[in-house]
Design a protein around this motif. Structure first.
Motif, PDB file in Angstrom:
ATOM      1  N   ASP A  82       0.854  -1.192   0.000  1.00  0.00           N
ATOM      2  CA  ASP A  82       0.000   0.000   0.000  1.00  0.00           C
ATOM      3  C   ASP A  82       0.888   1.240   0.000  1.00  0.00           C
ATOM      4  OD1 ASP A  82      -1.649   2.150   0.580  1.00  0.00           O
ATOM      5  OD2 ASP A  82      -2.898   1.024   1.981  1.00  0.00           O
ATOM      6  N   PRO A  83       0.818   2.084  -1.054  1.00  0.00           N
ATOM      7  CA  PRO A  83       1.721   3.248  -1.128  1.00  0.00           C
ATOM      8  C   PRO A  83       1.504   4.247  -0.002  1.00  0.00           C
ATOM      9  CG  PRO A  83       0.017   3.377  -2.811  1.00  0.00           C
ATOM     10  CD  PRO A  83      -0.080   2.009  -2.218  1.00  0.00           C
TER      11      PRO A  83
ATOM     12  N   ALA B 187      -6.908   6.832  -7.325  1.00  0.00           N
ATOM     13  CA  ALA B 187      -6.720   6.681  -5.882  1.00  0.00           C
ATOM     14  C   ALA B 187      -5.347   7.215  -5.501  1.00  0.00           C
ATOM     15  CB  ALA B 187      -6.845   5.211  -5.482  1.00  0.00           C
ATOM     16  N   GLY B 188      -5.319   8.413  -4.956  1.00  0.00           N
ATOM     17  CA  GLY B 188      -4.059   9.035  -4.597  1.00  0.00           C
ATOM     18  C   GLY B 188      -3.475   9.915  -5.684  1.00  0.00           C
ATOM     19  N   GLU B 189      -4.180  10.084  -6.801  1.00  0.00           N
ATOM     20  CA  GLU B 189      -3.699  10.968  -7.877  1.00  0.00           C
ATOM     21  C   GLU B 189      -2.247  10.653  -8.223  1.00  0.00           C
ATOM     22  OE1 GLU B 189      -6.405  14.853  -6.697  1.00  0.00           O
ATOM     23  OE2 GLU B 189      -4.375  14.718  -5.887  1.00  0.00           O
TER      24      GLU B 189
ATOM     25  N   ALA C 112      -8.197   6.942 -16.658  1.00  0.00           N
ATOM     26  CA  ALA C 112      -6.993   7.788 -16.621  1.00  0.00           C
ATOM     27  C   ALA C 112      -7.238   9.033 -15.776  1.00  0.00           C
ATOM     28  CB  ALA C 112      -6.610   8.190 -18.035  1.00  0.00           C
ATOM     29  N   TYR C 113      -6.259   9.386 -14.935  1.00  0.00           N
ATOM     30  CA  TYR C 113      -6.426  10.548 -14.055  1.00  0.00           C
ATOM     31  C   TYR C 113      -5.774  11.798 -14.651  1.00  0.00           C
ATOM     32  CZ  TYR C 113      -7.543  12.940  -9.758  1.00  0.00           C
ATOM     33  OH  TYR C 113      -8.082  13.824  -8.852  1.00  0.00           O
ATOM     34  N   ASN C 114      -4.469  11.767 -14.815  1.00  0.00           N
ATOM     35  CA  ASN C 114      -3.793  12.862 -15.533  1.00  0.00           C
ATOM     36  C   ASN C 114      -4.135  14.243 -14.968  1.00  0.00           C
ATOM     37  OD1 ASN C 114      -2.509  11.187 -17.376  1.00  0.00           O
ATOM     38  ND2 ASN C 114      -4.195  11.253 -18.842  1.00  0.00           N
ATOM     39  N   GLU C 115      -3.853  14.472 -13.714  1.00  0.00           N
ATOM     40  CA  GLU C 115      -4.197  15.768 -13.114  1.00  0.00           C
ATOM     41  C   GLU C 115      -3.524  16.920 -13.868  1.00  0.00           C
ATOM     42  OE1 GLU C 115      -3.786  18.169  -8.886  1.00  0.00           O
ATOM     43  OE2 GLU C 115      -3.543  15.993  -8.888  1.00  0.00           O
ATOM     44  N   THR C 116      -4.271  17.983 -14.090  1.00  0.00           N
ATOM     45  CA  THR C 116      -3.735  19.147 -14.790  1.00  0.00           C
ATOM     46  C   THR C 116      -2.511  19.698 -14.071  1.00  0.00           C
ATOM     47  OG1 THR C 116      -5.882  19.706 -15.737  1.00  0.00           O
ATOM     48  CG2 THR C 116      -4.271  21.479 -15.579  1.00  0.00           C
ATOM     49  N   CYS C 117      -2.532  19.719 -12.751  1.00  0.00           N
ATOM     50  CA  CYS C 117      -1.370  20.202 -11.997  1.00  0.00           C
ATOM     51  C   CYS C 117      -0.123  19.380 -12.290  1.00  0.00           C
ATOM     52  CB  CYS C 117      -1.658  20.170 -10.493  1.00  0.00           C
ATOM     53  SG  CYS C 117      -2.625  21.563  -9.875  1.00  0.00           S
TER      54      CYS C 117
END
Length: 681
Positions: A253-254, A326-328, A341-346
């Protein structure tokens, strides 16, 4: 006297700076400052203007409406109750001030300048006498935000974001000073940084900041003041990672093993991009900074290895990073799913910062190739064409208007956690600073954006003017205007995609090689050129009015993913120049999940000035799957693809980036239910 020393004296700090604090080591390649590059192009300049006219005012207005400004007012009065959701909401004001400051450098605005001054006054009033600045505690110290703990810094490793707030304060303060010459926000930042340096360090308190950026901020303050404590504390925070014994190193678990915070092992032992993607890429940017400024070879080797892992195994085809909702965070190697896919803009913002630093360290075009991929695709997809609607995550596929899992099917004006809109507000006006760079008598042309700049090589002023219609057209013209004939080397980036390289790794490749190559003419005559680290090396005595014409092949290329990316097996993505394409429901009979793009599909291209603020479209005839009650068939259908960045500006609906090359299975779940069909979904 150097420019940096002039800056220090103006600041009133130069006289007090000890001799050993003078900067000696640094990046061997320096970017030409954005204030010296004037854009005239039709792609980026309108976006920068929209950022100034729409995004920044909207961000400030939403900071007011959501009580982010009120938090500072209550902290100054030491009365009330923290009025927003997260203890890092302070940073939305800092980031928007940073963006506004950059914007003021290019577009002076007395009203905006006065508003920023008033905000800074409120920030200063909220600061405690010893420099501590964190509204989530200061408003009511007896009852701080539940993420913050009862004592200062108590939960900094996991939740409080006290140092994350500080880092964004420092970055905003340097931007504001450089843009306006005013020391108001810088004074606040230095007071806070002095407190941080007095609390953390060898023999003092130790912590690996839970959300990195204080390290980058401290480096910026070091550059502004030359104060060695700022650099040494940034290095201390980086080296604090991997020392915490409270994690379960055997856990997968990260969150339990510390990987989520990049804290499972010392940074010099880390070999993969891991954990929360934004935190990670801010850390890697700071590692590059500290390696450049201290000559730390182990740190440099580590950041080189991590970069190769990300680009080789953990990046989407449009430049997005952080696959797992989960956890970005980054997933395992080759874990790049499409529907979730998450790919946060930040993360794209952070990736631009990181790749620019890697280029400045090594002078290799592969870093700019990746940065260009991010800029033209996965970054600007995060903001709508209206400048005030945003994606927090950036999908690779929408199978219906409802979206899947954590995938966003439509843009929003603001978020409870609104880090992405304000991050875009600060990055966009600084974009001209990524166009050119210089090392001694070498001038690097990295981005192809119409405009002009003047810089000094030796004792001569050199003017450079770009004229192009990039990214839609591959014809690029550069006019060189030295004050007098001057010897120097012009290094023109020949993008990897123009050299049959879809990615500077084996993660993505073009389906078939192209015989077309980049050609160069000087004053109308073709010239042979040497390619070095991805740059055409043009060394000569340049005279006023010399013209370089670079022609890049702008074919439609089919992109294949590495066979270990299971979600993309048997599929193809489409690229033209630096732009990745997608198909959207609006142009394709209301669906995209039923489209097949076989090998050999012939595409036509056309610029559509009235579509999505002007885009180049790809069109073809392709098979489309039709599912009826008892049969499945394919029928020929007109197909249109638009640039990925432009999707979701015309309502909700299906979208896809990766297209199957043949029918291997029929996903009946993608067919509308009777209720959905009746509702028109």
């Amino acid at each position: 006297m150097t420019t940096s020393n002039i800056f220090l004296l103006v600041l009133g700090l130069g006289a007090a700076m000890p001799a050993h604090a003078q900067q000696t080591a640094d990046y061997p390649i320096r970017a030409v400052p954005f204030t010296k590059v004037k854009l005239t192009d039709s792609f980026w300049l309108p976006r920068l203007k929209t950022n100034t006219d729409v995004t920044i005012p909207a961000s400030f207005a939403r900071c007011e409406a959501t009580n982010r400004v009120k938090n500072f007012e209550m902290a100054a009065a030491k009365s009330g109750k923290f009025a927003t959701v997260y203890p890092f909401d302070d940073t939305d004001i800092y980031k928007t001030i940073e963006g506004a400051s950059y914007s003021l450098s290019v577009y002076p605005d007395a009203k905006l300048d006065a508003y920023v001054d008033e905000l800074i006054r409120k920030v200063g009033a909220a600061q405690e006498p010893d420099g501590y600045l964190y509204t989530a505690r200061t408003i009511d110290p007896a009852h701080p935000h539940h993420w913050a703990g009862q004592e200062r810094w108590e939960k900094e490793r996991e939740l409080s974001h006290e140092l994350y707030n500080a880092g964004h304060l420092y970055e905003a303060a340097v931007a504001h000073y450089e843009a306006t010459g005013k020391k108001t926000l810088l004074t606040i930042a230095l007071k806070n940084a002095d407190l941080v340096c007095s609390v953390f360090g060898p023999g003092k308190r130790t912590v690996a900041p839970g959300h990195e950026i204080v390290e980058m901020g401290l480096v910026k303050l070091y550059r502004a003041t030359g104060k060695p404590e700022y650099l040494s504390t940034a290095k201390f925070f980086i080296e604090a990672r991997g020392q915490y014994k409270g994690y379960d190193s055997k856990s997968a678990d990260p969150f339990k093993n510390g990987q989520y915070w990049q804290d499972d092992q010392p940074v010099t032992a880390q070999t993969e991009a891991e954990g929360h993607a934004v935190r990670a890429e801010y850390l890697y940017s700071a590692m590059a900074d500290v390696a450049a400024l201290t000559g730390d070879k182990k740190l440099l080797a580590a950041v080189d290895t991590i970069w190769q892992n990300m680009v080789g195994k953990k990046m989407y085809v449009q430049g997005g990073t952080g696959a797992v909702p989960a956890g970005e965070r980054f997933g395992a190697n080759y874990e790049l799913p499409n529907t979730t896919a998450y790919n946060e803009t930040c993360a794209s913002v952070a990736d631009v910062y990181w790749n620019q630093r890697m280029f400045q360290l090594h002078g290799d075009a592969k870093y700019v190739d990746v940065m260009e991929k991010v800029l033209y695709n996965g970054l600007i997809s995060g903001v709508g064409l209206d400048g005030k609607s945003f994606f927090y995550s950036n999908a690779m596929q929408i199978k219906n208007a409802m979206g899947y899992h954590d995938t966003e099917p439509a843009r929003a004006g603001w978020f409870e956690c609104s880090c992405c809109p304000t991050n875009l507000a600060r990055l966009m006006p600084a974009l001209p600073g990524y166009v050119y760079a210089q090392k001694d008598r070498d001038l690097y042309v990295n981005l192809f954006v119409s405009g002009n700049t003047t810089l000094r090589i030796g004792k001569q002023n050199i003017g450079i003017t770009q004229q192009n219609n990039y990214p839609w057209d591959g014809g690029l013209k550069f006019t060189v205007n030295p004050a007098t004939a001057t010897d120097f080397t012009l290094r023109l980036r020949i993008p990897g995609w123009a050299r049959n390289q879809a990615m500077p790794s084996s993660l993505y490749t073009f389906a078939t090689p192209s015989s077309q190559t980049a050609t160069i003419k000087i004053n109308g005559r073709p010239v042979a050129y040497t390619l070095q680290n991805g740059y055409a090396v043009l060394a000569r005595k340049w005279r006023k009015g010399d013209v370089v014409d670079l022609t890049l092949p702008m074919e439609v290329r089919r992109v294949l993913a590495n066979a270990q990316v299971k979600d993309d097996l048997g599929k193809v993505a489409l690229q033209r120049g630096p732009v990745i394409y997608c198909a959207e429901w609006k142009d394709n009979n209301g669906k995209t999940s039923n489209l097949i793009v076989p090998a050999g599909t012939a595409f036509s291209t056309a610029f559509q000035p009235g579509l999505l603020n002007g885009v180049m479209t790809l069109t073809a005839t392709v098979p489309a799957v039709e599912v009826e009650a008892t049969s499945v068939r394919t029928v020929p259908q007109a197909f249109t693809a638009i640039p990925y960045y432009a999707w979701a500006n015309r309502g909700k609906g299906e979208m896809t980036v990766w297209f199957p090359e043949r029918v291997t299975a029929v996903d009946l779940l993608s067919q509308p239910t009777a209720q959905e069909a009746a509702a028109g979904k």
